[in-house]
Enzyme design. Structure first.
Site, PDB file in Angstrom:
ATOM      1  N   ALA A  54       0.853  -1.201   0.000  1.00 25.04           N
ATOM      2  CA  ALA A  54       0.000   0.000   0.000  1.00 25.04           C
ATOM      3  C   ALA A  54       0.882   1.242   0.000  1.00 25.04           C
ATOM      4  CB  ALA A  54      -0.904  -0.015   1.222  1.00 25.04           C
ATOM      5  N   ASN A  55       0.273   2.412   0.034  1.00 22.56           N
ATOM      6  CA  ASN A  55       1.033   3.650   0.224  1.00 22.56           C
ATOM      7  C   ASN A  55       0.206   4.626   1.054  1.00 22.56           C
ATOM      8  OD1 ASN A  55      -0.455   5.578  -1.606  1.00 22.56           O
ATOM      9  ND2 ASN A  55       0.098   3.987  -3.085  1.00 22.56           N
TER      10      ASN A  55
END
Ligand code: C5P
Length: 403
Positions: free
Chosen positions: A209-210
């Site tokens: 993810a970010n």
């Protein structure tokens, strides 16, 4: 450039109860509001209700040392894009017309350099009094805008006439006419926005993810809808509500995002604000990967499709305006220029997401640079809502006019 910071001066009149609803409705539309209560206003509404609704400290005292330290009355006045006086009592109008500065509200009004919108509320006899007539005429001549007052029943029993404060929605419309000239600018247009991060599965429970919150992309979708566009928002996993008046498609991975973008009907403007993962795991595991004797697994990554470049390089059905974002931690402008060429888009909105960039990721404010074929334009730091509003005005101006 349109922006959306309002300094709200609340005068001491019974109509101040309507100002609470006004705050709520302005907040719903993405304005940020700081409020000053006059001493008399504090008799009608409490700082607690005003502060809860504005989600900002409430300012009351000219010589409050803490607030002077944090903000200062001059900055309080200068930071606003519009000063709204509601209710504008006879007393406040008289102070404004005569340049009095003997409390925080009147001092801020005297120090303000932004446009002022007043929503008067008073007894009809006071409104009709020659002193008030003279004050209003002089203020109008100075460029102060007025909304209302309206005809109707007064709080005083049995009295009616001209003096009621305008209803909150009428005041909102007057505010929007001043701060959001873009209203209606995208009527009849269709806009696609991607927003948020993508989650790239490793196995059924783990993802890559970010830190993207989706706030900027969602704000653009909402602003485009307010400007009259039909908006399709393709959103990665975010903690934000779906914006009002927008068709939101929820996706997880980059490939799902691309599929949703490809499935959308033709659009006039496409804005790629999502922080799409550049890579995904080549083959995500069907079962949860177990900790085991073999040690940590090795993940083989493969490149994700570039959604922005795919749309920008369409030979058929390319949107008239394709806008990309560049979140950079160094060489912001050089990288943005290179990206403009590499992706084939019309405009790059670049921002600095390094620690020095002031917590853009997930934060409420943003400093952006517009990089196009004509050069670079750097904007001052604004809320993400204000950036969205100003971008939408730009998009509307960049489109070929419809016959
Ligand atoms: O190459 P980079 O990820 O820095 O480019 C950022 C821009 O490209 C953003 O507008 C982003 O939404 C878009 N992008 C995309 N698909 C990708 C990677 C980036 O649409 N796979």
């Amino acid at each position: 450039m349109s922006s959306s910071r309002i300094l709200l001066v609340i005068g001491g009149g019974i109509a101040a109860y309507k100002t609470l609803d006004l705050i709520r409705r302005l907040k719903e539309r993405g304005f940020s509001i700081r409020a000053i209560l006059t001493e008399a206003a504090g008799e009608f509404v409490t700082p607690l209700s005003v502060g809860t609704l504005t989600a900002e400290p409430v300012f009351r005292e000219l010589f409050d040392l803490t607030q002077e330290h944090d903000v200062g009355h001059i900055r309080l006045a200068r930071d606003a894009d519009l000063v709204v006086v509601a209710p504008a009592t006879a007393d406040l109008l008289a102070k404004m017309a005569n340049g009095l500065a003997n409390d925080l509200a009147s001092t801020a009004l005297l120090a303000a350099t932004s446009p002022v919108l007043a929503a008067p509320a008073m007894n009809p006899t006071m409104w009709a009094h020659p002193a008030t007539r003279r004050n209003v005429a002089w203020l109008e001549a100075q460029g102060v805008a007025f909304v209302g007052p309206e005809e109707g029943l007064m709080a005083e029993r049995g009295e009616s006439g001209l003096g009621r404060m305008s209803e909150p929605l009428a005041i909102v419309a007057a505010v929007e006419a001043r701060l959001r000239p873009a209203a209606g600018a995208l009527a009849g247009r269709r806009v696609l926005v991607t927003s948020g991060p993508t989650h790239e599965p490793i196995d059924p429970v783990r993802v890559i993810a970010n830190r993207s919150s989706g706030r900027q992309g969602h704000a653009i979708a909402a602003a485009a809808a307010r400007a009259g566009a039909e908006v399709i928002l393709v959103s990665g996993p975010v903690a934000l509500p779906d914006p009002a008046g927008v068709t939101t498609v929820h996706v997880e991975s980059a490939r799902e995002m691309l599929a949703a973008v490809e499935a959308a009907p033709p659009v006039d403007v496409a804005v790629f604000a999502a922080a799409v993962a550049d890579w995904r795991v080549a083959e995500d595991a069907v079962q949860k990967i177990k900790k085991g004797a073999g040690g940590p697994p090795t993940l083989t990554l493969v490149e994700n499709p570039d959604i922005l470049a795919t749309v920008a390089r369409r030979t058929e059905g390319r949107p008239e305006l394709v806008v990309g974002f560049a979140a950079e931690t160094e060489n912001v402008l050089d990288n943005a220029r290179a990206k403009l060429a590499r992706k084939g888009c019309d405009l790059i909105v670049a921002n600095d997401v390094s620690a020095g960039g002031g917590g853009v990721m997930g934060g409420a404010r943003n400093t952006v640079h517009l990089v196009g074929s004509g050069g670079v334009e750097s904007w001052e730091t604004m809320t993400k809502d204000a950036v969205a509003e100003a971008l939408v005005t730009r998009f509307a101006a960049a489109l070929r006019p419809r016959p």
